[in-house]
Design a protein around this motif. Structure first.
Motif, mmCIF file in Angstrom:
data_model
loop_
_atom_site.group_PDB
_atom_site.id
_atom_site.type_symbol
_atom_site.label_atom_id
_atom_site.label_comp_id
_atom_site.label_asym_id
_atom_site.label_seq_id
_atom_site.Cartn_x
_atom_site.Cartn_y
_atom_site.Cartn_z
ATOM 1 N N GLY A 198 0.833 -1.193 0.000
ATOM 2 C CA GLY A 198 0.000 0.000 0.000
ATOM 3 C C GLY A 198 0.870 1.247 0.000
ATOM 4 N N PRO A 199 0.261 2.425 0.148
ATOM 5 C CA PRO A 199 1.024 3.675 0.156
ATOM 6 C C PRO A 199 2.208 3.607 1.102
ATOM 7 C CG PRO A 199 -1.316 4.128 0.116
ATOM 8 C CD PRO A 199 -1.196 2.641 0.290
ATOM 9 N N GLY A 200 3.337 4.133 0.635
ATOM 10 C CA GLY A 200 4.544 4.087 1.433
ATOM 11 C C GLY A 200 5.192 2.717 1.461
ATOM 12 N N PHE A 201 4.746 1.813 0.586
ATOM 13 C CA PHE A 201 5.225 0.436 0.536
ATOM 14 C C PHE A 201 4.975 -0.306 1.844
ATOM 15 C CE2 PHE A 201 7.487 2.391 -2.956
ATOM 16 C CZ PHE A 201 7.303 1.460 -3.956
ATOM 17 N N SER A 202 3.903 0.102 2.525
ATOM 18 C CA SER A 202 3.467 -0.676 3.675
ATOM 19 C C SER A 202 2.914 -2.008 3.179
ATOM 20 C CB SER A 202 2.382 0.082 4.440
ATOM 21 O OG SER A 202 1.273 0.357 3.586
ATOM 22 N N VAL A 203 3.125 -3.065 3.943
ATOM 23 C CA VAL A 203 2.596 -4.372 3.577
ATOM 24 C C VAL A 203 1.199 -4.515 4.165
ATOM 25 C CG1 VAL A 203 2.970 -6.866 3.665
ATOM 26 C CG2 VAL A 203 4.928 -5.319 3.512
ATOM 27 N N LEU A 204 0.235 -4.916 3.340
ATOM 28 C CA LEU A 204 -1.171 -4.909 3.726
ATOM 29 C C LEU A 204 -1.642 -6.272 4.215
ATOM 30 C CD1 LEU A 204 -2.590 -2.911 0.665
ATOM 31 C CD2 LEU A 204 -1.997 -2.007 2.925
ATOM 32 N N ASP A 205 -2.622 -6.229 5.113
ATOM 33 C CA ASP A 205 -3.314 -7.458 5.520
ATOM 34 C C ASP A 205 -4.762 -7.466 5.049
ATOM 35 O OD1 ASP A 205 -4.468 -5.577 7.176
ATOM 36 O OD2 ASP A 205 -3.919 -6.560 9.057
ATOM 37 N N SER A 206 -5.198 -6.403 4.385
ATOM 38 C CA SER A 206 -6.603 -6.292 3.987
ATOM 39 C C SER A 206 -6.907 -7.163 2.776
ATOM 40 C CB SER A 206 -6.963 -4.829 3.690
ATOM 41 O OG SER A 206 -6.249 -4.362 2.565
ATOM 42 N N VAL A 207 -8.167 -7.618 2.707
ATOM 43 C CA VAL A 207 -8.632 -8.496 1.636
ATOM 44 C C VAL A 207 -10.000 -8.001 1.183
ATOM 45 C CG1 VAL A 207 -9.203 -10.868 0.994
ATOM 46 C CG2 VAL A 207 -7.404 -10.435 2.699
ATOM 47 N N GLU A 208 -10.210 -7.938 -0.140
ATOM 48 C CA GLU A 208 -11.477 -7.474 -0.693
ATOM 49 C C GLU A 208 -11.992 -8.457 -1.733
ATOM 50 O OE1 GLU A 208 -11.655 -3.324 -1.820
ATOM 51 O OE2 GLU A 208 -9.708 -2.933 -0.892
ATOM 52 N N ILE A 209 -13.305 -8.440 -1.916
ATOM 53 C CA ILE A 209 -13.944 -9.333 -2.887
ATOM 54 C C ILE A 209 -14.802 -8.502 -3.840
ATOM 55 C CG2 ILE A 209 -15.560 -11.239 -3.208
ATOM 56 C CD1 ILE A 209 -14.686 -12.303 -0.494
ATOM 57 N N TYR A 210 -14.579 -8.716 -5.148
ATOM 58 C CA TYR A 210 -15.353 -8.009 -6.171
ATOM 59 C C TYR A 210 -16.478 -8.900 -6.677
ATOM 60 C CZ TYR A 210 -16.582 -5.556 -10.484
ATOM 61 O OH TYR A 210 -17.266 -4.911 -11.484
ATOM 62 N N ASP A 211 -17.687 -8.342 -6.729
ATOM 63 C CA ASP A 211 -18.860 -9.031 -7.266
ATOM 64 C C ASP A 211 -19.175 -8.424 -8.626
ATOM 65 O OD1 ASP A 211 -21.351 -10.024 -7.981
ATOM 66 O OD2 ASP A 211 -22.155 -9.927 -5.947
ATOM 67 N N PRO A 212 -18.890 -9.121 -9.738
ATOM 68 C CA PRO A 212 -19.125 -8.548 -11.066
ATOM 69 C C PRO A 212 -20.588 -8.217 -11.330
ATOM 70 C CG PRO A 212 -17.754 -10.516 -11.202
ATOM 71 C CD PRO A 212 -18.320 -10.470 -9.820
ATOM 72 N N ARG A 213 -21.529 -8.984 -10.740
ATOM 73 C CA ARG A 213 -22.946 -8.733 -10.989
ATOM 74 C C ARG A 213 -23.410 -7.442 -10.331
ATOM 75 N NH1 ARG A 213 -24.890 -14.947 -10.080
ATOM 76 N NH2 ARG A 213 -22.971 -14.962 -8.893
ATOM 77 N N ALA A 214 -22.884 -7.151 -9.161
ATOM 78 C CA ALA A 214 -23.273 -5.935 -8.440
ATOM 79 C C ALA A 214 -22.323 -4.773 -8.699
ATOM 80 C CB ALA A 214 -23.334 -6.221 -6.942
ATOM 81 N N ASP A 215 -21.213 -5.037 -9.378
ATOM 82 C CA ASP A 215 -20.147 -4.047 -9.558
ATOM 83 C C ASP A 215 -19.814 -3.386 -8.216
ATOM 84 O OD1 ASP A 215 -18.224 -2.347 -10.633
ATOM 85 O OD2 ASP A 215 -19.700 -0.810 -11.205
ATOM 86 N N SER A 216 -19.421 -4.204 -7.265
ATOM 87 C CA SER A 216 -19.113 -3.669 -5.934
ATOM 88 C C SER A 216 -18.023 -4.500 -5.276
ATOM 89 C CB SER A 216 -20.361 -3.668 -5.057
ATOM 90 O OG SER A 216 -20.809 -4.990 -4.826
ATOM 91 N N TRP A 217 -17.286 -3.840 -4.388
ATOM 92 C CA TRP A 217 -16.246 -4.488 -3.597
ATOM 93 C C TRP A 217 -16.706 -4.572 -2.147
ATOM 94 C CZ3 TRP A 217 -11.661 -6.325 -5.675
ATOM 95 C CH2 TRP A 217 -11.356 -5.910 -6.980
ATOM 96 N N SER A 218 -16.458 -5.678 -1.503
ATOM 97 C CA SER A 218 -16.753 -5.829 -0.081
ATOM 98 C C SER A 218 -15.495 -6.279 0.644
ATOM 99 C CB SER A 218 -17.885 -6.837 0.143
ATOM 100 O OG SER A 218 -17.527 -8.108 -0.378
ATOM 101 N N VAL A 219 -15.336 -5.821 1.864
ATOM 102 C CA VAL A 219 -14.176 -6.191 2.672
ATOM 103 C C VAL A 219 -14.485 -7.487 3.412
ATOM 104 C CG1 VAL A 219 -12.702 -5.496 4.592
ATOM 105 C CG2 VAL A 219 -13.479 -3.787 2.927
ATOM 106 N N THR A 220 -13.559 -8.424 3.383
ATOM 107 C CA THR A 220 -13.703 -9.653 4.155
ATOM 108 C C THR A 220 -12.620 -9.677 5.224
ATOM 109 O OG1 THR A 220 -13.965 -12.065 3.998
ATOM 110 C CG2 THR A 220 -12.280 -11.057 2.603
ATOM 111 N N GLY A 221 -12.509 -10.788 5.959
ATOM 112 C CA GLY A 221 -11.566 -10.862 7.060
ATOM 113 C C GLY A 221 -10.139 -10.562 6.642
ATOM 114 N N SER A 222 -9.381 -9.939 7.540
ATOM 115 C CA SER A 222 -7.982 -9.601 7.259
ATOM 116 C C SER A 222 -7.079 -10.797 7.494
ATOM 117 C CB SER A 222 -7.530 -8.444 8.160
ATOM 118 O OG SER A 222 -8.236 -7.260 7.859
ATOM 119 N N LEU A 223 -5.973 -10.825 6.765
ATOM 120 C CA LEU A 223 -4.959 -11.846 6.965
ATOM 121 C C LEU A 223 -4.419 -11.791 8.396
ATOM 122 C CD1 LEU A 223 -2.982 -11.160 3.666
ATOM 123 C CD2 LEU A 223 -4.276 -13.253 4.126
ATOM 124 N N ASN A 224 -3.995 -12.922 8.901
ATOM 125 C CA ASN A 224 -3.277 -12.931 10.174
ATOM 126 C C ASN A 224 -1.867 -12.379 10.008
ATOM 127 O OD1 ASN A 224 -5.061 -14.501 12.210
ATOM 128 N ND2 ASN A 224 -5.158 -15.718 10.345
#
Length: 398
Positions: free
Chosen positions: A127-153
């Protein structure tokens, strides 16, 4: 269960200060992580490259995933020192791009997998500043939307393993868990975890035997997953190991003849695995790229050298495509430090020999290549053209 403290110990207690110039370039200029988890296929015969409709945005190191309808989702990416969250879809019928909903988090060097049902999961990354991310997102093509799911450990980025298991769960393993490009500090991991679609959460699972970042992960014909090469505190690694989804564990297999990272890999029609190129060491001018290639025989559990590419190249791992005739196309990549190339190589499986596949309209590294349906060729998109700047240009190999 692998804790953070245990993971840090996997590097032998040593910082990843291997050729600072080269590793800084890897993090800042060559963050390859495009989501083509299986090699694709394209037309045969005397194919060549021709420019296609450019993307709306210049991006390198996004994710690129084929949707169930054959269209291609390009999400996030990097350009000129910035990270982005935008996304767009390539329509394989019309050859045009349409912008879609942006992600919640700007990122590059993430991994993506297509879930059962057609949704697309994008995992971790820088991510910005080359921070390493734990976030995870899921794209639904039918709804054209992103939802956040559980973060990595465990936060992770840069060519880690991401695969959908037969039961619908998602396995991730390896990658870099910390990066500081200002001082060339990188820490790879051997940790692994699994996402449960029923709960939307991640749980630690059996770690790999070897700490590795920037390795390749290839699903074999029997459903097991081969992790090969990479980099760790000792430098370019030549070990390989296999994950068995039915057992939930890892087993070491034969070692590569040459330790390498940031290389390309493809599953051949006969079940063998081809790996090619990558970085094999460090010199005064940065990373040493290789044109060598080798084959893994899953029955014997051994590697053998095969013909060499016409050009040394790294950062082409997500721009490597298996064609319908079984031959393998490898496009672009770095030929030297911060030096993208436009050339492409074609591996002939019948002879074990490489030949030139021509040149793209621009030099690029950290690009994606995806097979298009309907014999419409291989779509090659984005990438770095003059590091740290990327391109919106597209080439089609057909």
């Amino acid at each position: 269960m692998v804790s953070l403290s245990q993971t840090a110990g996997d590097s032998g207690g040593k910082d990843m200060r291997l050729s600072i110039r080269s590793l800084v370039s890897i993090a800042v200029l060559a963050i390859g992580s495009l989501s083509i988890t299986m090699p694709a296929s394209a037309g045969t015969g005397a194919a060549s490259f021709a420019p296609g409709t450019p993307m709306h945005f210049a991006r390198a190191f996004p994710t690129a995933t084929e949707l169930l309808n054959g269209n291609v989702l390009r999400a996030a990416g990097y350009d000129g020192g910035q990270f982005f969250s935008d996304a767009e879809i390539y329509n394989w019928h019309s050859g045009t791009w349409t912008t879609v909903a942006p992600m919640h988090v700007a990122r590059a060097a993430a991994m993506a997998v297509r879930l059962s049902g057609g949704r697309v999961m994008v995992i971790g990354g820088f991510g910005p500043g080359f921070s390493v991310l734990d976030s995870v997102e899921i794209y639904d093509p039918r709804a054209d939307s992103w939802s956040v799911t559980g973060s990595l450990n465990q936060r992770r980025a840069e060519d880690f393993l991401a695969a959908v298991l037969p039961d619908g769960r998602v396995l991730v393993a390896g990658g870099f868990i910390f990066a500081n490009p200002m001082i060339g500090l990188f820490v790879p991991t051997n940790s692994a975890e699994i996402w449960n679609p029923g709960t939307g959460t991640w749980s630690p699972t059996t770690p790999m035997h070897v700490t590795r970042g920037e390795f390749t992960a290839t699903e074999l014909k029997n459903g097991r997953i081969l992790a090969a090469g990479g980099i760790n505190a000792a430098g370019p690694d030549n070990t390989a190991e296999i994950y068995d989804p039915s057992r939930g564990d890892w087993a070491l297999t034969g070692s590569l003849n040459i330790g390498r990272f940031d290389h390309a890999a493809a599953l051949l029609l006969d079940g063998r695995v081809l790996v090619a190129g990558g970085e094999v060491g460090f010199g005064a001018a940065g990373g040493i790229r290789s044109n060598t290639a080798e084959l893994y025989d899953p029955h014997a559990g051994t590697w053998s050298l095969t013909g060499s590419m016409t050009s040394a190249r790294s950062e082409a791992e997500w721009a490597t495509v298996r064609l319908p005739d079984g031959n393998v196309l490898v496009t672009g990549g770095f030929v030297a430090e911060e030096t993208p190339q436009s050339s492409a190589d074609l591996y002939h499986t019948a002879t074990g020999v490489w030949s030139s596949a021509g040149s793209m309209s621009v030099a690029r590294a950290g690009q994606a290549a995806v097979l298009l349906r309907g014999n419409r060729g291989v779509l090659v998109m984005g990438g770095l053209v003059a590091p740290p700047f990327s391109t919106s240009s597209v080439d089609i190999y057909r």
